[in-house]
Design a protein around this motif. Structure first.
Motif, PDB file in Angstrom:
ATOM      1  N   TYR A 162      40.570  36.419  46.795  1.00  9.31           N
ATOM      2  CA  TYR A 162      39.400  36.147  45.987  1.00  9.31           C
ATOM      3  C   TYR A 162      38.151  36.680  46.664  1.00  9.31           C
ATOM      4  O   TYR A 162      38.034  36.685  47.874  1.00  9.31           O
ATOM      5  N   ASP A 163      37.174  37.090  45.840  1.00 12.93           N
ATOM      6  CA  ASP A 163      35.898  37.551  46.372  1.00 12.93           C
ATOM      7  C   ASP A 163      35.086  36.334  46.797  1.00 12.93           C
ATOM      8  O   ASP A 163      35.004  35.341  46.070  1.00 12.93           O
ATOM      9  N   ASN A 353      41.775  43.402  39.791  1.00 11.06           N
ATOM     10  CA  ASN A 353      43.040  43.407  40.542  1.00 11.06           C
ATOM     11  C   ASN A 353      44.241  43.633  39.619  1.00 11.06           C
ATOM     12  O   ASN A 353      45.156  44.396  39.949  1.00 11.06           O
ATOM     13  N   PHE A 354      44.250  42.961  38.467  1.00 13.05           N
ATOM     14  CA  PHE A 354      45.371  43.123  37.544  1.00 13.05           C
ATOM     15  C   PHE A 354      45.375  44.506  36.902  1.00 13.05           C
ATOM     16  O   PHE A 354      46.444  45.051  36.603  1.00 13.05           O
ATOM     17  N   HIS A 358      48.707  46.792  37.152  1.00 18.11           N
ATOM     18  CA  HIS A 358      49.432  47.243  35.951  1.00 18.11           C
ATOM     19  C   HIS A 358      48.993  48.630  35.482  1.00 18.11           C
ATOM     20  O   HIS A 358      49.416  49.078  34.414  1.00 18.11           O
ATOM     21  N   HIS A 359      48.138  49.303  36.282  1.00 16.97           N
ATOM     22  CA  HIS A 359      47.675  50.656  35.957  1.00 16.97           C
ATOM     23  C   HIS A 359      47.008  50.707  34.582  1.00 16.97           C
ATOM     24  O   HIS A 359      47.314  51.553  33.731  1.00 16.97           O
ATOM     25  N   ILE A 388      43.995  35.362  32.605  1.00 18.61           N
ATOM     26  CA  ILE A 388      43.585  36.774  32.565  1.00 18.61           C
ATOM     27  C   ILE A 388      44.791  37.698  32.651  1.00 18.61           C
ATOM     28  O   ILE A 388      44.849  38.732  31.961  1.00 18.61           O
ATOM     29  N   GLU A 389      45.774  37.362  33.466  1.00 19.94           N
ATOM     30  CA  GLU A 389      46.959  38.220  33.542  1.00 19.94           C
ATOM     31  C   GLU A 389      47.674  38.270  32.196  1.00 19.94           C
ATOM     32  O   GLU A 389      48.118  39.343  31.758  1.00 19.94           O
TER      33      GLU A 389
END
Length: 475
Positions: A162-163, A353-354, A358-359, A388-389
């Motif tokens: 996490y940021d 990140n996701f 997942h490109h 979110i994912e």
């Protein structure tokens, strides 16, 4: 020495002295040790190689009975004595008080009446073999330990951190305190709701400590069965219980030596294990299951819980002395709903990140940002990651909308009590709510950086634009 040869082979005929002398030289020239006793296990002869192989002097054994040599621990066992019992050749491993090892074969010599008159023992040096065997065992133990460590590291590779940039004043205070604590080696107790990110903050402490180059081992105390938790944490000795590995197993504390151990859900530890954890905290020592010797470990412990440990102490479910040890420094991580200015930055960071994983190149629509901002987040950051994912994978286009988030209506609430949620039927003043969010970010950035230029850089805005908006929301 020639007299000892005569005592072994008896009185020789006239003119045979040269034969005995030659026999003496033959025995002494043997690379293997040769050791001879009479039929009652009294030592008659030992050659030069025997002295080299065993580290013993001839005068220490000549004339001595083998029972006496074993009783005084000159050697651990006697082949001659075993031959007298079995009346047959014996091969065994012999260890001497000098620390050397040998493989011996003792063979009886019978007279015409079947009586044992001599026992001749052939001695071969295996000290070097034992040294190599010991080195191989150590390498195997090291290899096995590295395998355990690799499996552990793989199992804990959750991917993505996490940021820690925050716009929330309360969260900024927590981070400031954790940064100062990280530079010490003290024990830390992190408190907060489930999913609030306690493991991420424990990792933050580790990465900012002097142990940052060492291992960071996460242990979920609630995920290990009560029957196995002690052996998992502290390891076990070879053959200590049914099904145990023959070579034993290092515990997670031993694997984390010189590093940091994060005990998540520490309130779930059984009372019996709490006692052993207290010992680690007290003097950095532990006793593996089935072991007889205490092992030293050098670890920093960070614990976390979402339980009320003081209440558990009153209920006699948690040791009071352990609580005193754990809460030297206590930090409470605020839930996500109490730091709303962090919701959108965290969501964007998780989305980034996701997208990499997942490109993809998905973005959040303004209405989706509003939905995330107004949601209650009972599961905190962990729930946000899941939401979110799922949206990244299931959304059709490149932009994510509220319907893609699929946040349950049963857990929505109104953050201020007067704004309406977008349910597809109710009207919503989207412009008003977005300006409200923007104003919070503008003011929070200035409160943190106390500089128009630095606050603008934090929000990736032009300073002139930031100044104009700052005046708008502060006047």
């Amino acid at each position: 020495m020639e007299q000892s040869i005569l005592s072994v082979f008896g009185t020789a005929k006239t003119g045979s002295d040269s034969i005995l002398e030659k026999l003496f030289h033959v025995l002494n020239s043997s690379f293997d040790g040769i050791y001879i006793t009479d039929g009652e296990a009294n030592t008659l002869f030992a050659n030069n190689s025997y002295e080299v192989i065993t580290g013993l002097k001839r005068e220490e054994v000549i004339g001595k009975n083998m029972r006496e040599l074993v009783d005084t621990k000159v050697m651990n066992v006697s082949g001659s004595l075993l031959v007298l019992e079995s009346r047959s050749p014996v091969t065994l491993d012999q260890k001497f008080r000098t620390g050397k090892h040998a493989i011996i074969t003792s063979t009886p010599v019978f007279d015409r009446n079947g009586k044992i008159t001599m026992i001749i023992t052939n001695v071969r040096d295996v000290t070097e073999l034992y040294r190599v065997k010991q080195q191989l065992a150590q390498k195997e133990e090291l290899s096995q330990r590295q395998m355990f460590e690799l499996e552990l590291i793989r199992s804990q590779n959750t991917g993505g951190k996490y940021d820690y940039n925050t716009n929330d004043p309360k969260m900024f205070e927590v981070l400031h305190m954790l940064t100062r604590i990280a530079k010490t080696d003290t024990t830390v107790l992190l408190q907060g709701e489930t999913g609030v990110g306690k493991e991420a903050f424990a990792s933050y402490i580790h990465q900012n400590s002097a142990r940052s180059r060492e291992r960071f081992i996460t242990i979920n105390c609630a995920a290990i069965s009560e029957q196995l938790v002690e052996s998992e944490l502290f390891g076990y000795a070879p053959g200590s219980f049914t099904g145990a590995s023959e070579s034993g197993k290092p515990g997670l504390f031993e694997i984390a030596d010189k590093g940091t151990v994060f005990l998540d859900e520490v309130g779930e530890l059984p009372l019996t294990v709490q006692v052993k954890l207290l010992r680690v905290l007290h003097d950095q020592s532990m006793l593996p299951v089935g072991a007889t010797e205490v092992r030293r470990v050098d670890v920093r412990i960070i614990a976390a819980t979402n339980r009320d440990l003081k209440k558990m102490v009153q209920q006699q479910r948690f040791r009071q002395d352990l609580l005193y040890r754990l809460n030297t420094f206590t930090a409470t991580i605020p839930p996500l709903r109490d730091r709303r200015s962090d919701i959108i930055p965290l969501a964007l960071f998780i989305l980034q990140n996701f997208n990499k994983q997942h490109h993809l190149e998905k973005t959040l629509s303004e209405s989706a940002c509003l939905e995330l901002y107004n949601y209650h987040w009972p599961g905190n950051i962990r729930e946000m990651r899941n939401v979110i994912e799922r949206a990244v994978i299931l959304s059709d286009g490149s932009e994510i909308y509220p319907d893609d988030l699929a946040i349950s209506e049963t857990v929505r609430h109104r953050s201020d009590g007067d704004e309406r949620r977008s349910s597809g039927k109710d009207p919503v003043n989207l412009k008003f709510l977005l300006e409200k969010i923007e104003g919070e970010y503008i003011k929070s950035a200035f409160d943190r950086h106390r500089s128009i230029r630095r606050a603008a850089a934090h929000l990736t805005m032009d300073p002139a634009t930031y100044l104009r908006k700052w005046r708008k929301y502060t006047e």
